[in-house]
Design a protein around this motif. Structure first.
Motif, mmCIF file in Angstrom:
data_model
loop_
_atom_site.group_PDB
_atom_site.id
_atom_site.type_symbol
_atom_site.label_atom_id
_atom_site.label_comp_id
_atom_site.label_asym_id
_atom_site.label_seq_id
_atom_site.Cartn_x
_atom_site.Cartn_y
_atom_site.Cartn_z
ATOM 1 N N TRP A 6 3.011 9.300 -12.637
ATOM 2 C CA TRP A 6 2.958 8.491 -11.317
ATOM 3 C C TRP A 6 3.240 9.340 -9.921
ATOM 4 O O TRP A 6 3.351 8.475 -8.970
ATOM 5 C CB TRP A 6 4.189 7.434 -11.403
ATOM 6 C CG TRP A 6 4.093 6.513 -12.591
ATOM 7 C CD1 TRP A 6 2.841 6.437 -13.609
ATOM 8 C CD2 TRP A 6 5.119 5.756 -13.376
ATOM 9 N NE1 TRP A 6 3.355 5.710 -14.469
ATOM 10 C CE2 TRP A 6 4.498 5.338 -14.448
ATOM 11 C CE3 TRP A 6 6.454 5.553 -12.953
ATOM 12 C CZ2 TRP A 6 5.403 4.353 -15.502
ATOM 13 C CZ3 TRP A 6 7.190 5.119 -14.049
ATOM 14 C CH2 TRP A 6 6.719 4.280 -15.092
ATOM 15 N N SER A 47 9.028 2.316 -3.051
ATOM 16 C CA SER A 47 7.865 2.645 -3.943
ATOM 17 C C SER A 47 8.154 2.385 -5.149
ATOM 18 O O SER A 47 7.144 1.925 -6.114
ATOM 19 C CB SER A 47 7.712 4.319 -3.751
ATOM 20 O OG SER A 47 7.404 4.447 -2.257
ATOM 21 N N GLY A 92 6.315 -0.310 -7.890
ATOM 22 C CA GLY A 92 5.542 0.070 -9.066
ATOM 23 C C GLY A 92 6.034 -0.717 -10.317
ATOM 24 O O GLY A 92 5.150 -0.577 -11.146
#
Length: 212
Positions: A30, A103, A107
């Motif tokens: 990721w 972030s 996700g």
């Protein structure tokens, strides 16, 4: 808040049960090692600490291939699940956290119901608006930053940041309300983990704890 706890818990949850190297491999896939503190040492430390505190349970499943301690697989406990969703909700609503926390929250946003995700993002916008208003109590943007000397550039930066983040959040809400993405309870989720034995193009190399 530290993004590493949310990232590690989320990675374990996606597998149901995972050993440390799987968690590390997912986070590097990721790109989390680039935009957060999810470095190998931090990941393995977080796994051990969360097992110690009852958020994960550690299962010794097989002897190490190099003759060391048994390989350990981690599974979330009920307490860990509660912590995961608490961190996820805080990540989506907080406006004063580092970018890595937001972030991480984005996700895992689809682990929530669609309506709740939108409501949390609206809370974030409210927080941004309140923060912006508090800045303008001392700084009049229409007069330009020079009114406070070069220090005015700080307030100017804060306002631009608040405005841009609010605009981005509004656009995300529009996409979600328009039917984008698959949220919990809506069907098969997006698969964001590597398949078994699939090479990771973003792997950073071996670590001493990889085989444990």
């Amino acid at each position: 808040m530290s993004a590493i706890r949310l990232l590690v818990l989320g990675a374990v949850r996606q597998h149901g049960r995972a050993h440390g190297y799987q968690v590390r491999n997912d986070l590097e896939f990721w790109g989390a090692h680039e935009w957060s503190n999810a470095k190998p040492g931090s990941i393995y430390h977080a796994l051990k600490q969360m097992a110690k505190h009852g958020l994960l349970v550690a299962h010794e499943v097989a002897p190490s291939t190099v003759g060391g301690p048994p390989r350990v697989e981690y599974e979330m406990t009920g307490k860990g699940t509660e912590e995961y969703f608490t961190l996820l909700r805080e990540a989506l609503t907080a406006y004063d956290q580092k970018m890595d926390m937001l972030s991480a929250g984005i996700g895992f946003i689809v682990d929530l119901p669609r309506e709740e995700a939108v409501a949390l993002l609206r809370q974030r916008i409210t927080g941004l608006e309140q923060w912006r208003a508090s800045v303008t109590e001392y700084y009049a943007p229409e007069q330009g930053p020079e009114q406070l000397g070069h220090i005015g550039e700080i307030m100017n930066m804060w306002l631009h940041s608040a405005d841009s983040e609010a605009a981005w959040t509004h656009s995300l809400i529009e996409r979600i309300e328009g039917g984008a993405y698959t949220f919990t309870g809506e069907g098969e989720p997006f698969v964001g983990v590597l398949a078994q034995d699939q090479p990771n193009p973003f792997a950073t190399g071996p670590h001493p704890d990889d085989l444990r």
